[in-house]
Design an enzyme around this catalytic site. Sequence first.
Site, PDB file in Angstrom:
ATOM      1  N   CYS A 164      24.713  -5.404 -21.129  1.00 27.03           N
ATOM      2  CA  CYS A 164      25.918  -5.370 -20.699  1.00 27.03           C
ATOM      3  C   CYS A 164      26.153  -6.615 -21.842  1.00 27.03           C
ATOM      4  CB  CYS A 164      26.137  -5.908 -19.375  1.00 27.03           C
ATOM      5  SG  CYS A 164      27.859  -6.601 -18.750  1.00 27.03           S
ATOM      6  N   HIS A 276      24.528  -2.762 -15.377  1.00 23.48           N
ATOM      7  CA  HIS A 276      23.289  -3.552 -15.550  1.00 23.48           C
ATOM      8  C   HIS A 276      22.099  -2.829 -13.801  1.00 23.48           C
ATOM      9  CE1 HIS A 276      24.841  -7.360 -16.034  1.00 23.48           C
ATOM     10  NE2 HIS A 276      26.405  -6.516 -15.872  1.00 23.48           N
ATOM     11  N   GLU A 278      19.273  -4.172 -13.303  1.00 26.24           N
ATOM     12  CA  GLU A 278      18.406  -5.277 -12.999  1.00 26.24           C
ATOM     13  C   GLU A 278      19.312  -5.751 -11.389  1.00 26.24           C
ATOM     14  OE1 GLU A 278      20.819  -5.914 -15.333  1.00 26.24           O
ATOM     15  OE2 GLU A 278      22.012  -7.264 -14.553  1.00 26.24           O
TER      16      GLU A 278
END
Length: 356
Positions: A164, A276, A278
């Site tokens: 990002c 993202h 994660e």
Amino acid sequence: MSSCPRGLGKDVVPPSFRRWLCDTDFIILALKAVILVTALYLMYAESAVVVRDDVINHRPIIGILSQEQSKYFHTKYPENYTSYIAASYVKSVEASGARVVPIMIGRDRDYYRELMSKINGVLFPGGATYFNQSDGFADAGEHIYHIAMGLNDAGSYFPVFGTCLGFELLIILASGRGKVENREKCYSFKNCRLNFTKDFRRSKMYRDAPEYVVDILSSDDVTANAHQFCILDSNMEKYNLKNDWLITSHSKDEDGLAFVASVEHKRYPFYGVQFHPEKVAFEWKASKHYPHSLKAVQANRYFMDFFVEECRRSGHRFPSHSEENRHLIYNYKPEFTGLLGSSYEQCYFFEPRGTV
Ligand SMILES: *[C@@H]1O[C@H](CO)[C@@H](O)[C@H](O)[C@H]1NC(C)=O
Ligand SMILES: *[C@@H]1O[C@H](CO)[C@@H](O)[C@H](O)[C@H]1NC(C)=O
Ligand SMILES: *[C@@H]1O[C@H](CO)[C@@H](O)[C@H](O)[C@H]1NC(C)=O
């Protein structure tokens, strides 16, 4: 007439090649030299950074760059920490088989150079900070980017992954960080699918991706987006980045604008994703509607599995276990920031002002 000195390359070059190389007149020989030099140049230009094949490091340690403390956190944590790392980045690296060392902002190049000589790769996380603040995320990122290029140029494989904002930083650094930031305003706070480019399967990132991962990523909306800036194809073209970087997928923002969703450097082991990975297994703020299905978790996990595997090709290590222990993230305790309304469940905070 033979233009070869007697015995040239006798033991290394096969006789037929040697005849082709030698037994001819000057003009033809010159032409052959041009062909050879061109072939060697193309081989060099096309080949990834040359590494020693024998490095397989089963104890990789990855540096995660911290980021300026946000205004929001300052209101909640009056200790006035200078920087933080969202714990989801740490967990996603750990889940793929590596340990984490936090990298501080606001240090000089020697700090980054020394730390990078002991770790096996760097992750630039996402977040929300300006690139124009001195001694911040962008300045630290710039040191790391240049040191990483130097390491790779010198034959020491050193991967970097940007997520990002960290991905935008990579592209802005590649563009040459100037007054104008090479990114565009856009709006994407949704889960998207990836529209892979034609030859994405030839990329380093997706070459060995399992078929089911590619299927999920391309047909289900499983990548979590949270960004107000995008890198467009036009950004890549304007700064001639397409020579060095390979775009491997796009997604569409909420106005239908196609932005670059994943990219990689053609020679250096540098990778970026706008979404993202994660958040999918490790962030739970309900209003954000992050995807949490088994398919979403499996597909997103692929990215840190890939990156950690890249980092296993780096042979750097700390000179001793005690020095390693002094740097590991385990020296810090994450706070339960979700409890206070943050969109991060947990964060690590570093260096109260005035302590360094
Ligand atoms: C943090 O900074 C604020 C504003 O500068 C100050 O009022 C406060 O005392 C500081 N807190 C600590 C623990 O130093
Ligand atoms: C950095 O950029 C932001 C957004 O454009 C701006 O509001 C801010 O004043 C800038 N800060 C500095 C130090 O230039
Ligand atoms: C996917 O990307 C290609 C270019 O790589 C584009 O031509 C095509 O229209 C895109 N498809 C969708 C559904 O966005």
